[in-house]
Every structure is written in structure tokens, then in C-alpha cells.
Scaffold this motif. Structure first.
Motif, PDB file in Angstrom:
ATOM      1  N   ALA A 140      -6.806   0.981   3.465  1.00  0.00           N
ATOM      2  CA  ALA A 140      -5.742   1.968   3.268  1.00  0.00           C
ATOM      3  C   ALA A 140      -6.191   3.374   3.671  1.00  0.00           C
ATOM      4  CB  ALA A 140      -5.299   1.971   1.813  1.00  0.00           C
ATOM      5  N   TYR A 141      -7.452   3.527   4.048  1.00  0.00           N
ATOM      6  CA  TYR A 141      -7.962   4.839   4.462  1.00  0.00           C
ATOM      7  C   TYR A 141      -8.669   4.629   5.786  1.00  0.00           C
ATOM      8  CZ  TYR A 141     -10.730   9.112   4.527  1.00  0.00           C
ATOM      9  OH  TYR A 141     -11.301  10.292   4.898  1.00  0.00           O
ATOM     10  N   PHE A 142      -7.942   4.845   6.884  1.00  0.00           N
ATOM     11  CA  PHE A 142      -8.448   4.392   8.176  1.00  0.00           C
ATOM     12  C   PHE A 142      -9.725   5.103   8.645  1.00  0.00           C
ATOM     13  CE2 PHE A 142      -5.873   7.876   9.850  1.00  0.00           C
ATOM     14  CZ  PHE A 142      -6.657   8.344  10.885  1.00  0.00           C
ATOM     15  N   LEU A 185       1.614   6.911   8.501  1.00  0.00           N
ATOM     16  CA  LEU A 185       1.712   7.062   9.949  1.00  0.00           C
ATOM     17  C   LEU A 185       1.782   5.699  10.616  1.00  0.00           C
ATOM     18  CD1 LEU A 185      -0.783  10.018  10.470  1.00  0.00           C
ATOM     19  CD2 LEU A 185       1.642  10.077   9.967  1.00  0.00           C
ATOM     20  N   TYR A 186       2.080   5.733  11.899  1.00  0.00           N
ATOM     21  CA  TYR A 186       2.233   4.494  12.658  1.00  0.00           C
ATOM     22  C   TYR A 186       0.970   3.636  12.583  1.00  0.00           C
ATOM     23  CZ  TYR A 186       3.024   1.211  16.409  1.00  0.00           C
ATOM     24  OH  TYR A 186       3.176   0.049  17.110  1.00  0.00           O
ATOM     25  N   GLY A 187       1.158   2.349  12.346  1.00  0.00           N
ATOM     26  CA  GLY A 187       0.034   1.424  12.380  1.00  0.00           C
ATOM     27  C   GLY A 187      -0.744   1.330  11.080  1.00  0.00           C
ATOM     28  N   PHE A 188      -0.393   2.173  10.095  1.00  0.00           N
ATOM     29  CA  PHE A 188      -1.032   2.028   8.783  1.00  0.00           C
ATOM     30  C   PHE A 188      -0.568   0.701   8.185  1.00  0.00           C
ATOM     31  CE2 PHE A 188      -1.796   6.734   7.372  1.00  0.00           C
ATOM     32  CZ  PHE A 188      -2.480   6.962   8.545  1.00  0.00           C
ATOM     33  N   TYR A 223       1.445   5.248   0.535  1.00  0.00           N
ATOM     34  CA  TYR A 223       0.879   6.405   1.247  1.00  0.00           C
ATOM     35  C   TYR A 223       1.731   7.637   0.934  1.00  0.00           C
ATOM     36  CZ  TYR A 223      -1.412   2.895   4.217  1.00  0.00           C
ATOM     37  OH  TYR A 223      -2.145   1.838   4.682  1.00  0.00           O
ATOM     38  N   MET A 273      -3.021  -1.553  17.499  1.00  0.00           N
ATOM     39  CA  MET A 273      -3.804  -0.326  17.597  1.00  0.00           C
ATOM     40  C   MET A 273      -3.780   0.245  19.014  1.00  0.00           C
ATOM     41  SD  MET A 273      -4.816   0.625  14.656  1.00  0.00           S
ATOM     42  CE  MET A 273      -6.039   1.848  15.136  1.00  0.00           C
ATOM     43  N   GLU A 310       1.789  10.008   3.047  1.00  0.00           N
ATOM     44  CA  GLU A 310       2.321  10.221   4.390  1.00  0.00           C
ATOM     45  C   GLU A 310       1.902   9.011   5.213  1.00  0.00           C
ATOM     46  OE1 GLU A 310       2.084  13.918   7.571  1.00  0.00           O
ATOM     47  OE2 GLU A 310       1.517  14.264   5.505  1.00  0.00           O
ATOM     48  N   ILE A 332       0.866  -1.185   0.000  1.00  0.00           N
ATOM     49  CA  ILE A 332       0.000   0.000   0.000  1.00  0.00           C
ATOM     50  C   ILE A 332       0.901   1.232   0.000  1.00  0.00           C
ATOM     51  CG2 ILE A 332      -1.835   1.261   1.173  1.00  0.00           C
ATOM     52  CD1 ILE A 332      -2.680  -1.249   2.537  1.00  0.00           C
ATOM     53  N   THR A 361     -10.279   1.112   9.311  1.00  0.00           N
ATOM     54  CA  THR A 361      -9.943   0.653  10.661  1.00  0.00           C
ATOM     55  C   THR A 361     -10.811   1.304  11.736  1.00  0.00           C
ATOM     56  OG1 THR A 361      -7.665   0.192  10.015  1.00  0.00           O
ATOM     57  CG2 THR A 361      -8.062   0.553  12.339  1.00  0.00           C
TER      58      THR A 361
END
Lengths: 755, 755
Positions: free
Chosen positions: A409-411, A66-69, A62, A389, A64, A60, A415
């Protein structure tokens, strides 16, 4: 006729849609409705065969990260293509896009389980032929995709050549205009072995990243021939037959697919073995098996409507496609598009639990159980995701996944939809209520409920005596990352209180002691669940007397839907998420859905006010929305509206009303059609004290009848505009509720009530 | 000594940090502090030269791309490298990583504006030499980067060779371990012309996507030589000199950079022209000019501290780096990392307006004006972005940009920070308050205020008599997408009411009529601004008597900072955003910052309660946080805390306390050092009725003195522990406020007050 779907279009756009509508599958294997001989060269086609849960991983990207993505996305892989059969009449290739199509029909037979194409064709050089293609994906032999072709030369043909191909050089569909699909992602499978053995064409391929293997072992048979030639190339095997034209030609092709997930390392041997078993079965015998499987299915699952052919066909098509899509082996689930296309990458969502599971639960409980077992198998992955998480404990199911890894891919609209954990818990509870399967309760349900309950304790917190869950996204994806989403909180409450209930029920049993050791669970924790559940905060607006979708939803400006031009829908394709999130506008049912699933949580007048309020600001841009609005319209006495919404679910794919059926069918909406009838028109609710009905037949219909399974019984309901008949077909006497009135059903007996 | 920065480390990690600390720039051109001769081969180096605002565009990748997400990102480009000069002693290459370093120092002279390296070195073969490198980026000739090298052979050397190189094959820094930087993005520049002309080495290069051109014209001079050779290769030009060793060697290299944005299509000719002007100026003359420029700068901008050498050096270093970074041509602004590194891609953020602009405004107003002009030039882009984000009207400034295109790839902590439009409006208002520049008001300020005011009207809405702004992110990036962020709403209020004020002030003038026609503005709109501004909703919590960061912030659970292990900071590198957003935890000052910028909005006790509350849950993971906390500690009488926070700003980069100084300096924090002294310790506020001081000298200091410019006057303040002296150095008599008491300052007169 309501048992078949027909179309004879040769238009490219409709052919793409038909690839989904005429797709065949059995829950393990799926084949899109492509033409064996292909289209015109300039036509677009999404040619595909898929195995449910057979996947590769792609990176995936990104801008940017970030953590956990999630770094990888699971993706259902388009596998070895065995669809191709070319026919030559004296070296003229048969094609519906050349010469003269004297007659052409394509039919999906819903009660027989195959697709048939009948063609009467004259070639550019004037040669005339009748060809009949039949194809099926077998329910009895899950690995089998079989084709039969009958060729009847009519005029002027000396020689017919049939070339059958199995092609390993396949790739997933890529749309260069869709930036979400990078071209590098398309080629996921590489041929590792290719050979001819014992008369079979064999290809084994491997995925790029996950190193999963799939094999296709293909056998062909032709009833007479003058010559036969097999060519094994680098990535494909082709077999060519030349026939004289004295009598009709019957050609069959059996393609057997196996993969490492289901069949282990010896997948090729396994496929060869299956082929050998099949070799004694003529195509007609396989068709018979298929019909007999479907007879059994329809016997329990069919819904009969008198007086509305269009809807009758719609509901049957939808039920049939659900059967084709549902994984039945505990290894796989139901992808959002089933096995009919590559949309949503073959991922499993909450769609299963909330929209499709009830149908299987109430008519085919074995399939329902296998779906739950698959979710249970993901529990460790859900525990790991919870940790990632930032949670100390519990299980957080991924929003979209195949094997349990979060693939969204788009939390904010992925998520963050924590409610999926409660949705899964809900389906385990429903299973228990409908089956009373105590063994299953002990072995699986308890653990799932306890681990999801733990998640809520960690994700939420007590404040001023209320348990609050901040920073989640509810079902409505036009409103993301909010505090105390009513749907999430009420589902979490149900989850927590049922965890307590199950704990109390099993308390002091050996099983419970084992579970407590395994989960390091103590009674203090259970007390917390009770406290959180009992004090769950459920937003309510005094002035409007409705439940608020979340803490601040009703304070936002209302989107002016009336002034929004029609071509601006679905809104998500025309507005930045920040714009959408800023307004009171819903993509789909959210609070309204909670009121359907947990109607005892609120008074009817609040449920009604809430429906009235949200319906006005809902776009139904999600295909999950109509069915819930139909059900709640039924409940609230909006009968004409209920029918209207229902009809939209019944025909959504058949009429391609969302415009993207080419990417695959909207399976959850199809489940929603069933829900709209059974939970909507018939008012079914499954509660702890039994099952309840509040039937109201749409005025468009003369009669309706269907069966349900409930606690080892089979019920039948027959409704018309005047009365409803309840019949206990099998099983012990049962008390049910008709319009909240207790009724005792005795075996083989019938009771009749005015509507 | 407090006028210089020294370091003699040869450790790789410190060298990377030093590349930023010893970077040189003038606001147009920036050169990282690399060694001319390079490091050891296995050392990492971020070798770079940059032009402020010289950029290319790269694609932004998204796993799931939604409507309105920017497709391209602007990126400051690493340009043609002219740093390299190699020295050979009888074919032994000089390197600080071989042989014996007898002595080595590197010094940045803050009052002179150059970096000097003094080296005493013995080669592996025992040859001894002293070498002095001097380099500067000229403030007077913005295009010039000059190097002087003095080589003094001491022992056993027959011949010295000097090889100077200009290299066009450059790329931006890539960290393979950082997935945010794709390797494909690194090579942005291609050499288009390369030649020798009139003794100059000339390279012209072009960016990949934006087609911008940059040229470097380089000239070298050596005071004696036996041979000289120039080689023009495909992407580089090198000149080699061989010298006898009778007397010290003096080598100079003048590199002149021009680009199409500033110099137009004839950029090479322009650079040659500048070179010719420079050719009559020896290096010493250029050094003199530099000193004279800096004298003038320090004369007005220096802050003198008695009794605290470390802080004195810290503040001077920070002020110096701010001068080096600030664009002064109206074409460019101040990048988050200045011209000292590639972090944040050379983008301009709100950092300029809120953290750096005040220093320039109060000491170097010409620079302040050029920064505003650059923002004004982006107004059309901001109007277009507002449209793209679904607004009917107004200007939405991008969160990060170079030329006005939104370049943020994660909108919840990017585009959603709508406050940047109010921040920019705020700086225009401050400029007016400090300069009373009526012409500027009419020509620029009015339009910016009107267009940003319009944005708020469109982004917010009235509800129950209050104007609300939903769905934005405030400065605190650990809490994203919220309703009624206090900071945003109070800044928007200020924006709106000042728009009304300016409208009223200019009403019925010709200028105003022109503006109204240009903007299609009518009085009804202005009435809306007034109504929205006067009724702006500012969240307040009765129980705690504090302002809430947003509608629901205080209802969330409080992050347990005390139990969080130290290695888990900054939190954003160890927790998913959903985890962070779920808690009361702040990355940086948010409500507290609003109370600094708009202190008259609330009573002091509320401001104090608010500070006390938020300070406890703030991690200062953002480098923008310390300074605000220092200022507000000063205001609230927390003197020791004020000093503590201040000292963290003063030394953040010098001590690399955030661990990422290698990627560039934290310019906003540097501006914050100045704010912490002037607005913090001295309590400066600029209000409509004049300037206010409430000085409280830190007990660590004996004395403090500095100058300020205000409404065409120069003030000087001298403070010690007992009293403060105000002096009006130039300009007309002025009334100021000392601890809220009016004081009349007369020209050249001094007034003295007890602290």
C-alpha cells in the motif's frame, strides 16, 4: 540442552512472544502457541491458526489514490479455532492464573517436533493435579493438528470434566492503536456448515471476498468416561466428558484442516477421509512419525557447534522454524512471519529468495523446488502487473503478495522495489547451479529468466553507451525512488546475462523453439539483453573507491547516528520518510548485499571499502541486515564482528531483540543465521565452475560440522580451529575449491586442510 | 459583448459546469450557480454554499501509515442552503425541465456583479409566465447572498405560490466512483438551533470535529400576498406565500451568513443585526452598491483589448472570478477552486503566491496585503510542521491547508514540495518591492524571511563548497523526490539572500533587536544564510547548455509524447507515478517557471535553450502550466506561441478544456491569464532598481490598455502594434525601464515609444 526451547513465564508480554516462539507448523498448517485453556481474562492473546496461502482480500484505503495503486490487499486469514480444551476438577476450572502453580514447564522439542507443557497445580480449593499437554502439527499428515492431554488427579478430586471446543467465530488480530489495521478488516470468515457426522465435529467456513472455503474436522478420544455430551451451536461444536478419577485420564484431539485451494470443493469429505485414516493411529504413533520425519531433516540439515551452547540452540531453533514455515506443495511459499503470526499479513516477499531459499536449496532441494514452482505459478500475474505498471513486456513480480497480486500500500518502499524480479531470477539460477536439473531449466527457469530480462529492458534504457535503470527502490528502505541503485542494476545485469546464457545453451533445441513461439521471442531481443547486461551502469565513486548505492546517495548529508538517542530507533517509527530519505542512512545492507550475492562483480578492495563505508551508516533497523553484515565481515576478515552480527541473528526472536516477535517470527533473519555460518564462516560460494569454501571458524567455537547437498552429492564439512575436513558422503567424485585451490573429493574419502 | 457571460443550456453536464462558471462570491461567501427551483430529479447537481476558511476535519486513511503522515485533513464545508425558492402556478410547479421553455437566458454581468435568469415559460397545462431571477453575493456586505425574483403571469393563472426554504440538512459532494472521497466524509454539519425570530428564519449549525458554528439568517419580502405561512421543521425553515395575479410579483430573499471564525460566539445576533441594517435597503440599492464596488475594481484592474472579443471576455471573466475568490479579511486566502466548488477541499496552495498574488499586488494591494497577513498567521503552524518533519529550526509551510495543518495525503507530490516556503517568502519580497512598505517589512516580512531561510539551512547542506537541497519535489509533479531541484534551489537562494538583505537593512534598529530576541537569532546564523545563498548549487548541463530540473532528470529516458494516444492525457490518470517518474516528462513548468521568476539568475541563451528543451516534454496536464509557457514564449520572441498558450489560459474554464470545471474553477490559471498579459506580452518585471517593461503586442490585437499600481503611483499603459504609451496617472515622478532603457515618467505626463 540445545535441542529444546523452554519457558515457564506467565507474564502477558512474554506469553505473547511465546505464542510465536512455541508456534507449530508444517508449511501448510500453523498454530500459535496459545494455551488450550486460555489465559486470564484481562490478558491479551493473539490466538491463531493459519493455512499458508489461505487468504481473503481487504480494501486498501488511500487519502489520495493514484493510478495503479492496488485496491485490494491479500491477507492470510485466521481460521477455525480447534485449540480449546477446558479442564474442570469438581467444577473448578483449571487455570495457571488461579490457585497454586507448584510446577510448570513448557518445552519445544526441536528433534521431536512437539510442544509439551508439564503442570503440577493446586486449585484454589486445594485440589491437586498433574497435567501434561502435548501438541504437534504433523509433517507427515499436513492437515493434522493433534493434542494429547494426560490428567493425573492427585488429591481430593471426585470428578474431572474435559470440555473440548471447535470455534468458527474467529477473526484476525486487530490492534486499535495501530491505524494500519482497520477494525472492519478483522472478521474475514463466516461459518457455512456446522454438524456432527460419524462422531466428528465438522465446521466449514468461507472467506468474505475470495469465497475460499476451509474446513476443520475434529475428533476427540478419552480413555474412560462416565458421560459424554456434544453440543452443536451456531458457530461452534463442543464436546464434554465427565470422568471418574480412578486412573490417569488420557485425552486426544485430532483436528484435520482442509481447504479449497489444496483439496478442492470436496474439502469436508477429504478431511473426514483423513480423520478415518488417523483413527487407527494412537497419538504415540503420530509422535513417532513426527520424530522420524525430523530425524531425516536433521540428518541433512543440522549444524553442530562445539563450545557454544547458546548459539547451537539458536541455530537449531531457527532451522526448525524455517522447516515449519516453508510451503512444500508448490501452492504456497514462505510468509515473512511464517505461520507463526499475522505480521505482514502472511505475505511472501523477496525474503524467500535471498534469505531462506539457499538453506533449502543446499539441504532440502525438494522444498527449494516447490518454492520455485510457486513463484513460477505467479508468472502470469507478474506479466499482468508489468502491464499495469506501464511496461510493454516482461514480468514484474509484486513486492508482497500471496497469489500474485501486488498487496503493498506504500509504493516507494513496495512496488518500487523492482529488484524482487531479479531476486527471483537469481534463485532460479542458483537452483540450476546447485542441481544441474536440465529438465527444470527447460520447463521453468528459461521462461522466468526471459520474462524478467524483458522487464529490465523495458524499465531501463541505454544512455551514452550505458544501460541505466531509473526510479526504483533498492533493498534499503531508508532511501527510496532513486536512479541506478547498485543492487538493482547488478542483479538485473546477472538476470540479463543469464537469460542470454540459457538462451544460447538451449538454442536450436525443440524446447527452445516452443518457448520462442510461446513468448513471441526473437533473437534480436536476446541481443538487447546481452547489450544491456554487458553495458549495465554500476555506480562507482572514484574518490572513495566504493560503489555508490545509487546515482546521488553519496552527495547527501550523513545522518549523525552517534548523536541519535537510542529510543529513536528504529528510525522509521520516529522520522518522516522524507527526513530519512534526505540523509545517508541505511535501514539494511544494500550495496553490501549485492557484493555478497555477486562478489565477482568487483575487486576485493572495493568490496572492502564499500563495506567499511556503509556499515558506518547502517542502523540494522531491518532484521534482514545482520546476517549480510556477518557474511561480509567473515569475507573481509573482521572475524569478531562476524561473530557479533551472527549472534544477533541467532537470538533475534529467542531474545525478542526487535521487540515485535509477538507478531510472528523473523523468518528471513533465521535463514540469515544459516547463511552467516555457511556463506559467512565457511565462505561457501556457488559459482559456475563449482563450489568454493574459505572457512574461518569463529574463535568462540571449538568445532563445527554440517552437511550440504550439491549436484546429487552429499558433502560433509568438519571444522575446528586448526583444520577443515571435507568428506564426500555420497555421489560421484567432485572438484571443489578450498581457499581458491582446486581439490578433488573422492567418494567416502576425506581430505583435511589447515585453516 | 465582453462584459457578460451567457448560457442557456439545460444539459446536465453543462449545468454542472455552469454551477461553477455562474458561481458568485466575494472572498468570504460563495454560492454555486444552482437553479433556485432545482433541476430534473435525475440530474446530478453539486449544490453548494461555502464560507472561505470555514472547515471541518476528516480522517485520512492510509493503507500503510508512516511517521509524520497527517492524520486529519481540513475540508471546506458545504453550509446551510438558502438557494431554494419554488414557484407554483395554480399548483403546477415551475421547472425548466417541464412544459415549454419559450425563452431562457442566463447571464453573469461582470461589471454589475450579479447573475440574471430571464425565463418565458408555458406550463404543461398551458399557463404562461415570465420570470426573472437575480442573485448576488454582496461585496459591500460580505455576509449577504440576495435573490430577487420577478414573476409576471401572462395567461390563465389565478394564483401564484412562492415557497422559500432554508435547509440545514446539507452535506459535501460525494462521488461514489471516486475512491478519494469516502461517503462518511460528506455530512460535516449538524443543525444546533433553528427558529423564527423577529420575522427572520434562523438556522445555526456546527461542524462535526472542529466545533465551528455557522448561521444563516434569512428574510423574505413579497410585494403582495393573500396568505403567508412559515414552517419551522427539524432542519429547515420554509415560508410560503400565496399571491393573486393582478400585478407582477416581486419577491426578495436576503440570506445573511456569519460564522464563529469571523464573528465570534454571538454569530446569530450579528447576523440578525446585519439583517436589520439591510431591511431598509431595497434590492435595487444593493445592486447599486455592488455596481459601485465593481466600478472601483474595474477602474484599476480592467484590461482593455481591442480586436479580440473572445479573449477580452475571457480575461474579464477570469479577473472577476479572482476578485470573487480572494479572501480579504486576513483570516482567509484563495482556495485553489476559489469558492466555486469543492475540488481540492477548499485548500490554499502555492497557487496564491505564484499565480494570483501578483494581480492583486499590482492592482489591489490591500487585498494582496490581507493575503500575506493570512500566511503570516500560519507561521506558528509552519514552525510546528518543520519540527514534525525532523527539522531543528525554521518554518515549513504545508503544501495544502486551510488553517496551517498539512492536509496532503500523498507526500511525494505534497509535503515534499518544500518550495512553497520559498514561494511564500517570494511573495513577501515582491510586496516589499512594489509597495516599499517599511512598516510591513519590520512587522511581518523580516520574520517570515528569517524563519523560511532557517528551514533551508536545516533542509540542505554544504558539500564541496556548494549548498545542496536533497529529497524534495519541485513544481513538476511528474518527477518527485529528487535532489537539487533547480526551481527549489534557486527560490531558496533568493529567499536566503533576501533574508540577509533585510537583516542588514534593519541591523542595529530597535525592531531588529526585538526580532533577534524573539527568534533567538544571532549574526552567525545570518552568515550561514549568506554562505548557503551565495553557494547554492544550481544544476546545469554543459552539453545541452540548459539548467537541469534536478541532479538526474536529464539522465532518464524521454517520454514519447508524440506516440502517446490523446485519450491517455492527463497522464496521471493513466499511468502509475513510478512510470511517470521514470521518464523525462513534465506535468507543468518547473525550471522554466524559475527562469520567469528569477530571470537574472541565468543568461538569456541558457534560458532559451532551457525553454526549448522542456517545452518539448511538457504535457501541461496541470492548469498552472500554460501561463508560464506564454510568459516565457513572449520573453523569448515566440510571439505566436505566446498568444496560443495565453488563449488556453483565457478560456480554460469557459470552454471546460480540462474537463473538470464542474468541481470548481481553476483560479491559479485565471491569475495566469493576467500574468501572461502583463508579465508576458508587456514584459513587466519588478526588480530592486524599479519596474521594467518589454512590450510585444500579439499580432491578433489592435490595442491593449491597463493600469498598474506601483509604490503609491498609478501607471497606465496603452499599446498598439506600433507604439506603447506610458502615463503616470497619479503619484510622484518615476523612473521606469522600457526595453532596458531608463525613462522618467512625470506626473500626468505621457511618453510614447515605438514597440
Amino acid at each position: 540442552m540445545t535441542w529444546k526451547i523452554e519457558d515457564n513465564s506467565l507474564d502477558n508480554q512474554q506469553l505473547l512472544v511465546n505464542e510465536s516462539l512455541f508456534s507449530l507448523g508444517n508449511g501448510y498448517l500453523g498454530v500459535r502457541g496459545n494455551f488450550e485453556e486460555g489465559y486470564r481474562e484481562d490478558y491479551l492473546s493473539i490466538r491463531g491458526i493459519y493455512i499458508n496461502g489461505f487468504y481473503d482480500e481487504t480494501d486498501i484505503q488511500y487519502g489520495e489514490k493514484l493510478y495503479g495503486f492496488p485496491e485490494k490487499q491479500e491477507k492470510m486469514v485466521n481460521i477455525i479455532d480447534s485449540q480449546e480444551v477446558l479442564i474442570y476438577l469438581d467444577d473448578e476450572a483449571f487455570s495457571l492464573f488461579e490457585g497454586e502453580v507448584i510446577d510448570f514447564s513448557r518445552t519445544l522439542y526441536l528433534e521431536k517436533g512437539y510442544v509439551q507443557r508439564n503442570i503440577h497445580w493446586r486449585s484454589p480449593q486445594g485440589k491437586e493435579v498433574k497435567i501434561q499437554f502435548k501438541r504437534l502439527v504433523s509433517f507427515s499428515t499436513q492437515e493434522l493438528f493433534a493434542i494429547e492431554i494426560m490428567i493425573e488427579p492427585i488429591d481430593g478430586i471426585q470428578e474431572v470434566k474435559v470440555i473440548s471446543e471447535v470455534e468458527g467465530d474467529v477473526r484476525n488480530f486487530v490492534d486499535d492503536n495501530d491505524p494500519r489495521v482497520a477494525s472492519g478488516h478483522a472478521k474475514r470468515l463466516t461459518v457455512r456448515e456446522i454438524e456432527e457426522r460419524e462422531g466428528f465435529s465438522i465446521i466449514k467456513s468461507k472467506t468474505e471476498v475470495t469465497n475460499l472455503e476451509v474446513s476443520c474436522v475434529s475428533s476427540v478420544f478419552i480413555n474412560h468416561q462416565t458421560s459424554h455430551q456434544r453440543t452443536v451451536k451456531e458457530t461452534s461444536v463442543s464436546e464434554s466428558f465427565t470422568c471418574e478419577t480412578g486412573k490417569p485420564i488420557r485425552f486426544t484431539k485430532y483436528n484435520v484442516y482442509t481447504d479449497t485451494r489444496k483439496h478442492g470443493k470436496q474439502l469436508v469429505d477429504k478431511a473426514v477421509e483423513i480423520q478415518k485414516e488417523l483413527s487407527i493411529q494412537p497419538f504415540q504413533a503420530i509422535v513417532k512419525q513426527q520424530e522420524s520425519y525430523l530425524n531425516a531433516f536433521w540428518e541433512l540439515t543440522d549444524i553442530k557447534i562445539n563450545g557454544d551452547e547458546e548459539m547451537q540452540r539458536g541455530i537449531r531453533f531457527n532451522l526448525y522454524q524455517l522447516l515449519q514455515s516453508a510451503g512444500k506443495d508448490g501452492l504456497s511459499n514462505i510468509a515473512a512471519k511464517g505461520l507463526s503470526g499475522e505480521g505482514y499479513e502472511g505475505h511472501y516477499f523477496w525474503d524467500t529468495e535471498i534469505y531462506m531459499f539457499p538453506l533449502f536449496l543446499m539441504t532440502q532441494p525438494k522444498i527449494a523446488k516447490s518454492l520455485l514452482l510457486q513463484r513460477y505459478s505467479l508468472l502470469d500475474a507478474a506479466r499482468a502487473r508489468a502491464k499495469e505498471m506501464g511496461h510493454q513486456q516482461g514480468a514484474l513480480y509484486p513486492w508482497r503478495t500471496i497469489t500474485g497480486k501486488e498487496s503493498s500500500a506504500y509504493f516507494p518502499a513496495g512496488t518500487a522495489q523492482y529488484h524482487i524480479s531479479a531476486d527471483i531470477a537469481y534463485s532460479f539460477i542458483q537452483y540450476y547451479l546447485v542441481t544441474k536439473d536440465e529438465a527444470f531449466l527447460k520447463e521453468y527457469i528459461a521462461e522466468v529468466l526471459f520474462e524478467t530480462a524483458r522487464l529490465w529492458i523495458d524499465a531501463g534504457h541505454m544512455r551514452n553507451g550505458k544501460f541505466r535503470i531509473d526510479n526504483v527502490t533498492g533493498p534499503d528502505e531508508y532511501t527510496c525512488i532513486v536512479n541506478n541503485n547498485y543492487y538493482t542494476n547488478s542483479m538485473a545485469k546477472y538476470n540479463l546475462l543469464w537469460a542470454v546464457k540459457v538462451f544460447n545453451q538451449l538454442q536450436d533445441t525443440d524446447v527452445m523453439e516452443e518457448i520462442m513461439v510461446k513468448l513471441h521471442l526473437d533473437k534480436a531481443e536476446v541481443k538487447n539483453w546481452l547489450q544491456a547486461g554487458e553495458n549495465m551502469y554500476l555506480p562507482f565513486n572514484e574518490a572513495l573507491q566504493i560503489n555508490e548505492q545509487d546515482d546521488t546517495f553519496l552527495q547527501k548529508a550523513v545522518w549523525d547516528l552517534e548523536s541519535t538517542p537510542k529510543d529513536q530507533f528504529p528510525l522509521l517509527l520516529h522520522y518522516h520518510p522524507l527526513t530519512l530519505y534526505r540523509y545517508q542512512v541505511c535501514k539494511q545492507a544494500d550495496t553490501v548485499l549485492a557484493h555478497f550475492l555477486l562478489e565477482d562483480e568487483e575487486d576485493l578492495d572495493i568490496i572492502k571499502n564499500t563495506f567499511d563505508y556503509y556499515e558506518n551508516i547502517t542502523t540494522h533497523d531491518s532484521s534482514l541486515s545482520y546476517c549480510v553484515h556477518s557474511i561480509m565481515s567473515s569475507k573481509l576478515g573482521y572475524t569478531s564482528k562476524a561473530y557479533d552480527y551472527f549472534s544477533k541473528t541467532a537470538l533475534l526472536d529467542l531474545n525478542n531483540t526487535h521487540g515485535n516477535t509477538k507478531d510472528g517470527l523473523h523468518l528471513a533473519n533465521m535463514g540469515g543465521t544459516w547463511l552467516a555460518i555457511i556463506f559467512g564462516f565457511c565462505g561457501l560460494r556457488v559459482k559456475e565452475n563449482g563450489i568454493h569454501f574459505q572457512p574461518k571458524l569463529p574463535q568462540q567455537w571449538e568445532a563445527l560440522s554440517f552437511k550440504l547437498r550439491y549436484q546429487k552429492r552429499i558433502l560433509e564439512l568438519d571444522l575446528n580451529q586448526e583444520y577443515v575436513i571435507y568428506k564426500l558422503i555420497s555421489g560421484e567424485n567432485l572438484t571443489i575449491y578450498h581457499n581458491e585451490k582446486e581439490i578433488l573429493l573422492e567418494q567416502h574419502e576425506t581430505v583435511k586442510y589447515l585453516m
